[in-house]
Design an enzyme around this catalytic site. Structure first.
Site, PDB file in Angstrom:
ATOM      1  CE1 TYR A  51      -2.947  -3.118   0.414  1.00  0.00           C
ATOM      2  CE2 TYR A  51      -3.272  -2.631   2.504  1.00  0.00           C
ATOM      3  CZ  TYR A  51      -3.523  -3.448   1.628  1.00  0.00           C
ATOM      4  OH  TYR A  51      -4.484  -4.381   1.782  1.00  0.00           O
ATOM      5  N   GLY A 198     -14.465  -6.219   2.404  1.00  0.00           N
ATOM      6  CA  GLY A 198     -15.555  -5.968   1.100  1.00  0.00           C
ATOM      7  C   GLY A 198     -16.830  -6.294   1.704  1.00  0.00           C
ATOM      8  CB  VAL A 200     -20.383  -1.977   2.108  1.00  0.00           C
ATOM      9  CG1 VAL A 200     -20.736  -1.834   3.583  1.00  0.00           C
ATOM     10  CG2 VAL A 200     -18.905  -1.236   1.784  1.00  0.00           C
ATOM     11  N   GLY A 203     -19.375  -0.254  -1.575  1.00  0.00           N
ATOM     12  CA  GLY A 203     -20.364   0.611  -1.368  1.00  0.00           C
ATOM     13  C   GLY A 203     -21.897   0.347  -2.163  1.00  0.00           C
ATOM     14  CG  LEU A 205     -24.260  -4.812  -0.719  1.00  0.00           C
ATOM     15  CD1 LEU A 205     -23.549  -5.730   0.341  1.00  0.00           C
ATOM     16  CD2 LEU A 205     -25.725  -5.203  -1.247  1.00  0.00           C
ATOM     17  CE  LYS A 208     -18.948   5.382  -3.299  1.00  0.00           C
ATOM     18  NZ  LYS A 208     -17.915   4.308  -3.497  1.00  0.00           N
TER      19      LYS A 208
END
Length: 298
Positions: A51, A198, A200, A203, A205, A208
């Site tokens: 990252y 993950g 959601v 997003g 759910l 988005k």
């Protein structure tokens, strides 16, 4: 906060884990979010050397100065940046892992990692060599436990059979129930904790706009999101219901939430104070979308 034992390890981790990859603010903003999360009971923080080319580990390390003893710190290894920094390539070799740990320890400003995870994996890897590296790091005291981050059933089965992993991090949500196709039950039977990311579904759910996702059509995604909203009511919002769906499965130890802002962190942590899903609610969610299975790497 509620805490659960991570597989066969001695680690007691918070049901809500802090996924650090999404932290994009400056160091002071990130430190404030992390400190508030610790204050609210979050003790599991997950990052990776990949990252931001190591800068994420640097940021986490600085934020945890004076608080290292309050957290379970996890990072990952296996993705090697090319010399020109343009991209990364997969490297699960023992030599690379043994070199990478020292860089992660330096960036994280600690002398041990609680959970060191292989950041991916294929069945063609030199798996026994990779395992040797992790076992050696345990003997050296540089790591306490190790696991893998993978959604590939064949890789997961290989590590379950041949290693002492205590956890598997994998994508799992109402819109991605592929782990239910053999993986979750296998891990539960072998007392290996699942770190679910993950929750959601990018997003979809929550808030988005619907789009095609995996093998689901836009209409199927809309139906899943509307069912989440239907059973949320006054006691939970949609994000918290989506997280509750993940935590409902007994194989899951922690829902690791990618957190970018203070508001997102507080919302995620407050999930613990919302009602668990009832069995009828859980079944309604399951019935709202078809279950899909892994098509590759089986």
């Amino acid at each position: 906060m509620n805490y659960r034992q991570l597989g066969k390890s001695a680690l007691q981790i918070s049901e809500i884990g802090f996924g650090c990859m999404s932290l994009k603010g400056n160091e002071e903003e990130s430190k404030n979010i992390i400190h508030k999360a610790i204050e609210l009971g979050v003790n599991f923080f997950d990052t990776a050397d990949l990252y931001d080319k190591g800068d994420n580990e640097e940021k986490i390390g600085k934020a945890l100065i004076g608080k290292r003893d309050k957290v379970i710190l996890a990072t990952k290894v296996g993705n090697q940046w090319k010399a020109d920094g343009s991209d990364w390539e997969w490297n699960p070799r023992k030599e690379y892992i043994l070199k990478s740990i020292d860089n992660s320890l330096r960036r994280l400003k600690t002398d041990y990692i609680d959970l060191y995870q292989l950041h991916g994996g294929t069945i063609e890897d030199p798996i026994d060599e990779t395992i040797e590296a992790f076992e050696l790091l345990k003997k050296q005291g540089k790591i306490r436990f190790y696991g893998i981050s993978s959604i590939r059933p064949n890789v997961i089965r290989a590590y379950v059979k041949r290693s002492n992993i205590v956890s598997v991090m994998m994508q799992y949500s109402l819109l991605d129930r592929r782990p239910e196709d053999g993986c979750l039950s296998l891990l539960q039977q072998n007392n290996i904790g699942v770190l679910a990311r993950g929750s959601v579904a990018q997003g979809l759910l929550v808030d988005k706009p619907a789009k095609e996702y995996l093998s689901f059509s836009i209409e199927e995604v809309k139906k899943a999101a509307s069912t989440i909203q239907l059973i949320s009511g006054n006691n939970r919002n949609s994000a918290q219901t989506a997280i509750r769906f993940v935590l409902h499965h007994p194989a899951v130890t922690s829902a690791v939430i990618g957190i970018r802002t203070m508001e997102q962190m507080i919302e995620a942590v407050q999930t613990i104070h919302t009602p668990s899903l009832s069995n009828p609610e859980f079944r309604l969610l399951q019935q709202s979308v078809k279950a899909i299975a892994y098509e590759q790497h089986k």
